[in-house]
Design a protein around this motif. Structure first.
Motif, PDB file in Angstrom:
ATOM      1  N   MET A 161       0.849  -1.194   0.000  1.00 28.98           N
ATOM      2  CA  MET A 161       0.000   0.000   0.000  1.00 28.98           C
ATOM      3  C   MET A 161       0.880   1.237   0.000  1.00 28.98           C
ATOM      4  N   PRO A 162       0.698   2.149  -0.935  1.00 33.22           N
ATOM      5  CA  PRO A 162       1.546   3.342  -0.963  1.00 33.22           C
ATOM      6  C   PRO A 162       1.132   4.350   0.102  1.00 33.22           C
ATOM      7  N   PHE A 163       2.123   5.005   0.670  1.00 36.67           N
ATOM      8  CA  PHE A 163       1.843   6.026   1.676  1.00 36.67           C
ATOM      9  C   PHE A 163       2.372   7.375   1.204  1.00 36.67           C
ATOM     10  N   ILE A 164       1.702   8.423   1.636  1.00 36.19           N
ATOM     11  CA  ILE A 164       2.151   9.776   1.357  1.00 36.19           C
ATOM     12  C   ILE A 164       2.697  10.362   2.644  1.00 36.19           C
ATOM     13  N   GLU A 165       3.923  10.786   2.617  1.00 38.07           N
ATOM     14  CA  GLU A 165       4.520  11.372   3.818  1.00 38.07           C
ATOM     15  C   GLU A 165       3.931  12.765   4.011  1.00 38.07           C
ATOM     16  N   HIS A 166       2.987  12.838   4.950  1.00 38.72           N
ATOM     17  CA  HIS A 166       2.232  14.075   5.119  1.00 38.72           C
ATOM     18  C   HIS A 166       3.038  15.164   5.809  1.00 38.72           C
ATOM     19  N   LEU A 167       4.156  14.784   6.433  1.00 40.78           N
ATOM     20  CA  LEU A 167       5.003  15.778   7.086  1.00 40.78           C
ATOM     21  C   LEU A 167       6.147  16.152   6.154  1.00 40.78           C
ATOM     22  N   SER A 168       6.204  17.407   5.748  1.00 36.40           N
ATOM     23  CA  SER A 168       7.320  17.870   4.934  1.00 36.40           C
ATOM     24  C   SER A 168       8.563  17.958   5.807  1.00 36.40           C
ATOM     25  N   ASP A 169       9.717  18.074   5.174  1.00 29.51           N
ATOM     26  CA  ASP A 169      10.958  18.235   5.938  1.00 29.51           C
ATOM     27  C   ASP A 169      10.888  19.468   6.824  1.00 29.51           C
ATOM     28  N   GLN A 170      10.260  20.524   6.330  1.00 33.92           N
ATOM     29  CA  GLN A 170      10.137  21.753   7.120  1.00 33.92           C
ATOM     30  C   GLN A 170       9.241  21.530   8.334  1.00 33.92           C
ATOM     31  N   ASP A 171       8.120  20.818   8.127  1.00 33.37           N
ATOM     32  CA  ASP A 171       7.229  20.507   9.250  1.00 33.37           C
ATOM     33  C   ASP A 171       7.949  19.657  10.287  1.00 33.37           C
ATOM     34  N   LEU A 172       8.693  18.675   9.809  1.00 37.66           N
ATOM     35  CA  LEU A 172       9.400  17.771  10.703  1.00 37.66           C
ATOM     36  C   LEU A 172      10.471  18.509  11.499  1.00 37.66           C
ATOM     37  N   LEU A 218      10.239   8.069  11.917  1.00 34.84           N
ATOM     38  CA  LEU A 218      10.960   8.232  13.184  1.00 34.84           C
ATOM     39  C   LEU A 218      12.434   8.521  12.938  1.00 34.84           C
ATOM     40  N   ASP A 219      13.032   7.840  11.959  1.00 31.46           N
ATOM     41  CA  ASP A 219      14.438   8.091  11.637  1.00 31.46           C
ATOM     42  C   ASP A 219      14.648   9.544  11.225  1.00 31.46           C
ATOM     43  N   ARG A 220      13.748  10.069  10.409  1.00 31.64           N
ATOM     44  CA  ARG A 220      13.852  11.470   9.979  1.00 31.64           C
ATOM     45  C   ARG A 220      13.732  12.414  11.178  1.00 31.64           C
ATOM     46  N   LEU A 221      12.775  12.124  12.053  1.00 27.37           N
ATOM     47  CA  LEU A 221      12.557  12.980  13.220  1.00 27.37           C
ATOM     48  C   LEU A 221      13.776  12.987  14.138  1.00 27.37           C
ATOM     49  N   ILE A 222      14.286  11.802  14.480  1.00 27.33           N
ATOM     50  CA  ILE A 222      15.417  11.725  15.403  1.00 27.33           C
ATOM     51  C   ILE A 222      16.682  12.280  14.765  1.00 27.33           C
ATOM     52  N   SER A 223      16.821  12.139  13.463  1.00 21.62           N
ATOM     53  CA  SER A 223      17.983  12.711  12.780  1.00 21.62           C
ATOM     54  C   SER A 223      18.042  14.220  12.964  1.00 21.62           C
ATOM     55  N   VAL A 224      16.896  14.871  12.878  1.00 25.63           N
ATOM     56  CA  VAL A 224      16.864  16.326  13.094  1.00 25.63           C
ATOM     57  C   VAL A 224      17.157  16.648  14.555  1.00 25.63           C
ATOM     58  N   CYS A 225      16.542  15.883  15.475  1.00 30.43           N
ATOM     59  CA  CYS A 225      16.757  16.136  16.906  1.00 30.43           C
ATOM     60  C   CYS A 225      18.216  15.946  17.306  1.00 30.43           C
ATOM     61  N   ALA A 226      18.878  14.968  16.699  1.00 32.50           N
ATOM     62  CA  ALA A 226      20.219  14.572  17.134  1.00 32.50           C
ATOM     63  C   ALA A 226      21.205  15.731  17.086  1.00 32.50           C
ATOM     64  N   GLY A 227      21.046  16.622  16.127  1.00 33.76           N
ATOM     65  CA  GLY A 227      21.966  17.742  16.015  1.00 33.76           C
ATOM     66  C   GLY A 227      21.923  18.697  17.194  1.00 33.76           C
TER      67      GLY A 227
END
Length: 231
Positions: A1-12, A99-108
């Motif tokens: 099933m295809p998913f659309i990432e509703h959170l843009s990089d800016q939102d994240l 989650l990987d995208r979210l934590i990657s931003v937080c890690a900095g």
């Protein structure tokens, strides 16, 4: 099933830097509702339920127990580990990528080098009063830094129990988190956040991943090799 990432990089990035990081630094934990939305969150739940129906979940293990202490008196969940690449786990893979995208931003903005994570632990408390006694995820420096728990329980209410109660280190209060559908909880994995899962009286699903401080993780592996004599 295809998913659309509703959170843009800016939102994240905004979520990570404006909400998650400040909460972790000031309180040690944070929870967010409506992470994936009804469609994608429901697809994750469907896949977890299918794993359960297929018999993939087994009794959760303990690192060690005292003689005469039964595992079920400490933790009553059934679990399996998935990478997300397995057939039928596409929605879980989508969740892990987010989650990987979210934590990657937080890690900095957080101390330590947070780069790796565990596989996903899919867990079910079967609703027979099972829970998990007060414990710390990483009491001995094994590298686990941030615990992320994604809950999958629709129409959950207080009569179902299953609350995750956090006992923040040095605080005079506790924090109760209901395991509500599409809710994400993050907290430090070390001794700052002892926590328990209170008895659950309805089937309770969650997916947990741990993100590692790579330096602490490497040191833990060195200690293990030295203790076991492995080269």
């Amino acid at each position: 099933m295809p998913f659309i990432e509703h959170l843009s990089d800016q939102d994240l990035e905004r979520l990570a830097l404006d909400r998650v990081v400040p909460a972790l630094l000031s309180q040690g934990f944070y929870h967010l509702d409506g992470l994936l939305g009804e469609l994608a969150g429901g697809a994750v739940r469907d896949q977890v339920e299918e794993l359960h129906r297929a018999g993939a979940l087994q009794d959760g293990r303990l690192a060690s127990t005292a003689p005469g202490i039964h595992r079920s008196s400490i933790r009553g969940d059934k679990i399996t580990w998935v990478s997300g690449s397995e057939r039928g786990c596409e929605a879980v893979s989508f969740l892990l990528g987010l989650l990987d995208r979210l934590i990657s931003v937080c890690a900095g903005r957080l101390a330590g080098k947070i780069r790796e994570r565990s596989k996903a632990m899919v867990a079910c408390y079967p609703g027979n009063g099972a829970g998990y006694v007060k414990h710390v995820d990483n009491p001995n420096g094994d590298g686990r830094c941030i615990t992320c728990i994604y809950y999958l329980n629709k129409n959950w209410n207080h009569t179902h129990g299953g609350v995750l109660r956090i006992f923040p280190e040095g605080k005079s209060y506790v924090v109760d988190v209901q395991p509500l559908f599409d809710r994400l909880l993050l907290f430090w994995s070390d001794r700052r956040n002892p926590h328990e899962v209170q008895p659950s009286y309805s089937t309770r699903y969650a997916i947990t991943v741990w993100y590692f401080n790579c330096e602490e993780r490497a040191e833990a592996k060195r200690r293990f090799r030295k203790q076991t004599g492995e080269q």
